[in-house]
Design a protein around this motif. Structure first.
Motif, PDB file in Angstrom:
ATOM      1  N   LYS A 111       0.876  -1.130   0.168  1.00  0.00           N
ATOM      2  CA  LYS A 111       0.121  -0.114  -0.023  1.00  0.00           C
ATOM      3  C   LYS A 111       1.001   1.292  -0.088  1.00  0.00           C
ATOM      4  O   LYS A 111       2.015   1.192   0.826  1.00  0.00           O
ATOM      5  CB  LYS A 111      -0.810   0.027   1.445  1.00  0.00           C
ATOM      6  N   ILE A 112       0.632   2.116  -1.023  1.00  0.00           N
ATOM      7  CA  ILE A 112       1.378   3.355  -0.833  1.00  0.00           C
ATOM      8  C   ILE A 112       0.219   4.745  -0.568  1.00  0.00           C
ATOM      9  O   ILE A 112      -0.933   4.412  -1.191  1.00  0.00           O
ATOM     10  CB  ILE A 112       2.267   3.678  -2.068  1.00  0.00           C
ATOM     11  N   ASN A 113       0.666   5.801   0.116  1.00  0.00           N
ATOM     12  CA  ASN A 113       0.284   6.962   0.029  1.00  0.00           C
ATOM     13  C   ASN A 113       1.268   8.019   0.096  1.00  0.00           C
ATOM     14  O   ASN A 113       2.453   7.860   0.086  1.00  0.00           O
ATOM     15  CB  ASN A 113      -0.866   7.082   1.271  1.00  0.00           C
ATOM     16  N   SER A 138       0.520  -5.542  -7.888  1.00  0.00           N
ATOM     17  CA  SER A 138       0.599  -5.726  -6.407  1.00  0.00           C
ATOM     18  C   SER A 138       0.873  -4.575  -5.602  1.00  0.00           C
ATOM     19  O   SER A 138       1.217  -4.660  -4.401  1.00  0.00           O
ATOM     20  CB  SER A 138       1.886  -6.495  -5.954  1.00  0.00           C
ATOM     21  N   VAL A 139       0.523  -3.174  -6.357  1.00  0.00           N
ATOM     22  CA  VAL A 139       0.592  -2.187  -5.499  1.00  0.00           C
ATOM     23  C   VAL A 139      -0.603  -1.512  -5.515  1.00  0.00           C
ATOM     24  O   VAL A 139      -1.367  -1.373  -6.623  1.00  0.00           O
ATOM     25  CB  VAL A 139       1.650  -1.091  -6.221  1.00  0.00           C
ATOM     26  N   MET A 140      -1.120  -0.971  -4.376  1.00  0.00           N
ATOM     27  CA  MET A 140      -2.318  -0.094  -4.193  1.00  0.00           C
ATOM     28  C   MET A 140      -2.254   1.090  -3.624  1.00  0.00           C
ATOM     29  O   MET A 140      -1.578   1.330  -2.547  1.00  0.00           O
ATOM     30  CB  MET A 140      -3.123  -1.197  -3.430  1.00  0.00           C
ATOM     31  N   TRP A 141      -2.813   1.914  -4.201  1.00  0.00           N
ATOM     32  CA  TRP A 141      -2.862   3.546  -3.400  1.00  0.00           C
ATOM     33  C   TRP A 141      -3.784   3.506  -2.725  1.00  0.00           C
ATOM     34  O   TRP A 141      -4.965   3.453  -2.956  1.00  0.00           O
ATOM     35  CB  TRP A 141      -2.864   4.524  -4.758  1.00  0.00           C
ATOM     36  N   ASP A 142      -3.604   3.564  -1.332  1.00  0.00           N
ATOM     37  CA  ASP A 142      -4.491   3.751  -0.216  1.00  0.00           C
ATOM     38  C   ASP A 142      -4.635   5.071   0.396  1.00  0.00           C
ATOM     39  O   ASP A 142      -3.724   5.244   1.037  1.00  0.00           O
ATOM     40  CB  ASP A 142      -4.249   2.443   0.691  1.00  0.00           C
ATOM     41  N   LEU A 143      -5.560   5.667  -0.139  1.00  0.00           N
ATOM     42  CA  LEU A 143      -5.808   7.248   0.446  1.00  0.00           C
ATOM     43  C   LEU A 143      -5.743   6.858   2.036  1.00  0.00           C
ATOM     44  O   LEU A 143      -5.430   8.034   2.566  1.00  0.00           O
ATOM     45  CB  LEU A 143      -7.110   7.706  -0.114  1.00  0.00           C
ATOM     46  N   ARG A 144      -6.221   6.052   2.574  1.00  0.00           N
ATOM     47  CA  ARG A 144      -6.408   5.996   4.169  1.00  0.00           C
ATOM     48  C   ARG A 144      -5.117   5.654   4.928  1.00  0.00           C
ATOM     49  O   ARG A 144      -4.987   5.828   6.230  1.00  0.00           O
ATOM     50  CB  ARG A 144      -7.289   5.102   4.623  1.00  0.00           C
ATOM     51  N   LEU A 145      -4.076   5.316   4.109  1.00  0.00           N
ATOM     52  CA  LEU A 145      -2.744   5.003   4.917  1.00  0.00           C
ATOM     53  C   LEU A 145      -2.255   6.119   5.538  1.00  0.00           C
ATOM     54  O   LEU A 145      -2.005   7.206   4.843  1.00  0.00           O
ATOM     55  CB  LEU A 145      -1.827   4.252   3.633  1.00  0.00           C
ATOM     56  N   ALA A 146      -1.956   6.129   6.740  1.00  0.00           N
ATOM     57  CA  ALA A 146      -1.642   7.338   7.484  1.00  0.00           C
ATOM     58  C   ALA A 146      -0.403   6.913   8.435  1.00  0.00           C
ATOM     59  O   ALA A 146      -0.594   7.060   9.697  1.00  0.00           O
ATOM     60  CB  ALA A 146      -2.879   7.879   8.178  1.00  0.00           C
ATOM     61  N   ARG A 147       0.788   6.270   8.015  1.00  0.00           N
ATOM     62  CA  ARG A 147       1.623   5.868   8.943  1.00  0.00           C
ATOM     63  C   ARG A 147       2.656   6.490   9.359  1.00  0.00           C
ATOM     64  O   ARG A 147       3.187   7.405   8.578  1.00  0.00           O
ATOM     65  CB  ARG A 147       2.351   4.442   7.915  1.00  0.00           C
ATOM     66  N   GLY A 148       2.988   6.491  10.551  1.00  0.00           N
ATOM     67  CA  GLY A 148       4.171   7.107  11.376  1.00  0.00           C
ATOM     68  C   GLY A 148       4.156   8.738  10.836  1.00  0.00           C
ATOM     69  O   GLY A 148       5.232   9.123  10.355  1.00  0.00           O
TER      70      GLY A 148
END
Lengths: 455, 455
Positions: free
Chosen positions: A180-182, A283-293
């Protein structure tokens, strides 16, 4: 006498676990090196001044602190001892702690060696870290991180390379994953709706729980945090994040008037460029909700999750890796303008995930040769012959001592040896050795000089 | 802001040092595995109850103790705080410490896993250990031990195998060494002359200094320790230890009436049997004066010293490895009758010794490929091509970002790359790439599909 035990949250790795971990780390290292990364190692012991204040208040609590050696109370005045509390005593009795992650040590290393390092500095590091966290499934107090970072560049080539490295490693490990990327810019665009930084921070903490509590849960959180004014935009945004088509996703983002601005466009551009360079886009997904660190990162953020049909639906270990771009890594140590991007592989969770799909083929292969001597007089010959076999790269060992053959063969079977070479008086005299294939059970006579060709 | 620093006695290993250590540890591991040893790892954190009392009083002092987490003083009553001293406070605020060696953790591991282990248990372990010693040349507070042990056998085959392993590793490393051996039985035979155990212990401490203070020095020590009555036998013994011929050495031992007894004969027999099985006898020396770690060992003792003409005469780093037989390893944890024998490689001193003869060939080899893009539009092609080269096992990376070519080539040279592949608009259009050999300086045009065959 008390039975010995291990500190809670720590583990021994016996031969089988060691072998499996060595195999997985070997694959990672091979991929890192093919991509031109260089290995470094930093000490487990760091000065507390290096570690403290870098991981937030909670992180400071979770640091393992090491007592100063010798008479550690010698710096504390007698009159100060009465009523002294932990917080006050700590800095007087402890100057060092255990490494908490591999990123702060990397920043320290870069600052201390900036004259010798060639930038962009592509380094990998695979070492244990320690956190005084409450141990639970998938969470240990001593655990391994395998980090890959590119320091000294702002190019998105590095983001794409790190994603490729993730996918290459897990492909060789035969474990399905999703990356997942954002981008921080996208999330930053909520700042104007939030109203101020404090609200925005609170918003981030709320949406960070999405994976655990779902949309309903986050909505309730937002209301409880006094962020009802963000609900409408958040819900539109959240719905948009289910959009699989990137073009439509970007169009959707541009259709939310409250989010428009330079930050949003920066984020969209960077993610578009990264995705274009990634080899295996499926295998890559743009995840708008990913809010990591978020206290840490300034650009792209990543997270890797297992995504494998062989895993039980109830298997939920969380992310097995993550990272992102930080454009001021060494700022904490007074060195400005060092941009970088890095990802971490969570080795222990990866091992737990692989164990859940029972990938243990490596271990069951039978190989190696055991020399079994029927009498002491046969030992020197076994030493000579085993040495010769090893010089050709074959694993060969001698059972220590001329004990009963059954005991020696039991050992050979338990250790998964493929061959047993049996030497006794008659074999020494005839020069013909008894060779037993422990897989098939066949036994044959082999002339000493032909032994090597037999295997 | 304060410049960051490292705790005294600890070190970073940058790419060059990392590579050299990896190379040396790789050789050790390969030899261990060919001999059928299995790897294990134990945690850095051990309970203090496991560590304390195992290394003598001095060892207990040198243990690094880890503060209990959270409010570590919560177990100390307010009324007890006044006038409290370190020794009294320690057990209330610290339950854990850092691994001090790899032998006590091995004993603990064997006791805790005795049901699963197949004996004889041949294990290797290569991990850091920590000692709060005063740092000096060749002595660090965080340093690496590489241990090989055979647990669960009394056969001398194991002693001979460990000596062979020492010699095989140092042969591949191209470092001349001498392995000194002795036997506890020989030294025990001094007990009757010493008169009692206390005198004997004192005698051992005195002769242990022989390497540093010589015969005169030891004689003075013996007098100062009230052991004048041992002088005569000691001098005869010491003179005998210069005897190179083993047969005459044994004869000489049997001619010292004060030493005769079962212990002496046991020692002579064991050493004779060991020497018979060792492959390269010329690198092994029976040193009657070797009195290593006596509180611990019960049979053969070993020590390895550099013995290489290329080393400067003034180079004196002491032993680079050592070990011995212990016939009650797990007794400290209540499990009786587990005999074993093991040796340790002192990685850090080995690295220091290798550095002293400047063995750095491995590092200067040029290899690997750098893709240099002249414009952003060339990056995707570079990603595709570098991935293909890596799939054939070639190290290939892309300079992150289309910066000035000179900067990219500087990086290639600093990283010792062998090839640079340059891609710009004309290369993309013609399908012919510019390939530069960075060793010879030659540059040529290579058709895209032929790239892999070019390297």
């Amino acid at each position: 006498m008390q039975k010995p035990s291990l500190p809670s949250g720590t583990r021994d790795f016996g031969p089988k676990a060691f072998e499996q971990r060595r195999y997985v780390m070997g694959i990672m290292e091979k991929v890192f090196r093919l991509h031109g990364f260089q290995g470094i190692e930093t000490p487990a012991l760091e000065n507390l001044s290096t570690l403290q204040g870098k991981y937030g208040d909670e992180g400071d609590q979770l640091l393992f602190k090491v007592l100063n050696s010798g008479d550690f109370l010698s710096k504390v005045k007698e009159e100060d001892k009465a009523n002294i509390q932990s917080k006050e005593l700590l800095p007087k009795i402890s100057n060092r702690g255990l490494r908490y992650d591999l990123t702060v040590p990397l920043a320290r290393f870069v600052v201390m060696n900036s004259n010798e390092i060639q930038f962009p500095f592509k380094r990998y590091q695979m070492q244990p870290v320690w956190r005084a966290d409450r141990p639970q499934k998938g969470r240990y107090r001593e655990f391994w991180q395998c980090d890959v970072d590119v320091v000294g560049t702002k190019s998105v080539v590095s983001e794409a390379e790190l994603i490729d490295i993730y996918l290459e490693v897990f492909k060789v490990l035969d474990l399905g994953v999703i990356v997942k990327i954002n981008h921080r810019g996208i999330l930053d665009s909520f700042l104007s709706i939030a109203g101020n930084q404090e609200n925005w921070n609170s918003f981030m903490q709320a949406i960070d729980k999405f994976d655990k509590i779902g949309l309903e849960g986050v909505n309730t959180e937002l209301q409880n945090r006094g962020l009802s004014h963000m609900l409408e935009v958040w819900e539109a945004y959240s719905k948009l994040s289910e959009q699989q088509d990137i073009t439509q996703l970007i169009e959707g983002l541009r259709n939310i008037p409250e989010l428009q601005g330079e930050e949003l466009e920066l984020g969209i551009l960077a993610l578009t460029e990264v995705l274009e360079l990634v080899t295996d886009k499926s295998s890559v997904m743009w995840d708008l909700r990913l809010a990591r660190g978020l206290s840490y990162y300034t650009g792209c953020v990543f997270e890797v999750l297992p995504n494998d049909q062989r895993l039980d639906e109830r298997f939920n270990i969380g992310s097995i890796g993550g990272g992102g771009r930080y454009d001021n890594l060494t700022g904490i140590f007074g060195m400005k303008d060092v941009a970088g991007v890095g990802v971490s592989f969570g080795l222990d969770r990866i091992m737990d995930t692989l164990a859940a799909i029972e990938k243990e083929e490596e271990v069951t292969n039978q190989n190696g040769i055991l020399f079994c001597c029927m009498d002491k007089e046969s030992l020197p010959l076994a030493v000579t012959l085993s040495r010769e076999l090893r010089s050709f790269g074959l694993s060969a060992e001698i059972y220590p001592g001329a004990v009963k053959l059954k005991k020696q063969l039991d050992y050979a079977n338990q250790r998964n040896k493929q061959w047993a070479v049996i030497i006794g008086e008659s074999e020494r005299e005839s020069g013909e050795l008894s060779v037993k294939n422990l897989v098939s059970g066949e036994q044959s006579k082999v002339v000493q000089s032909e032994l090597r060709n037999h295997f």
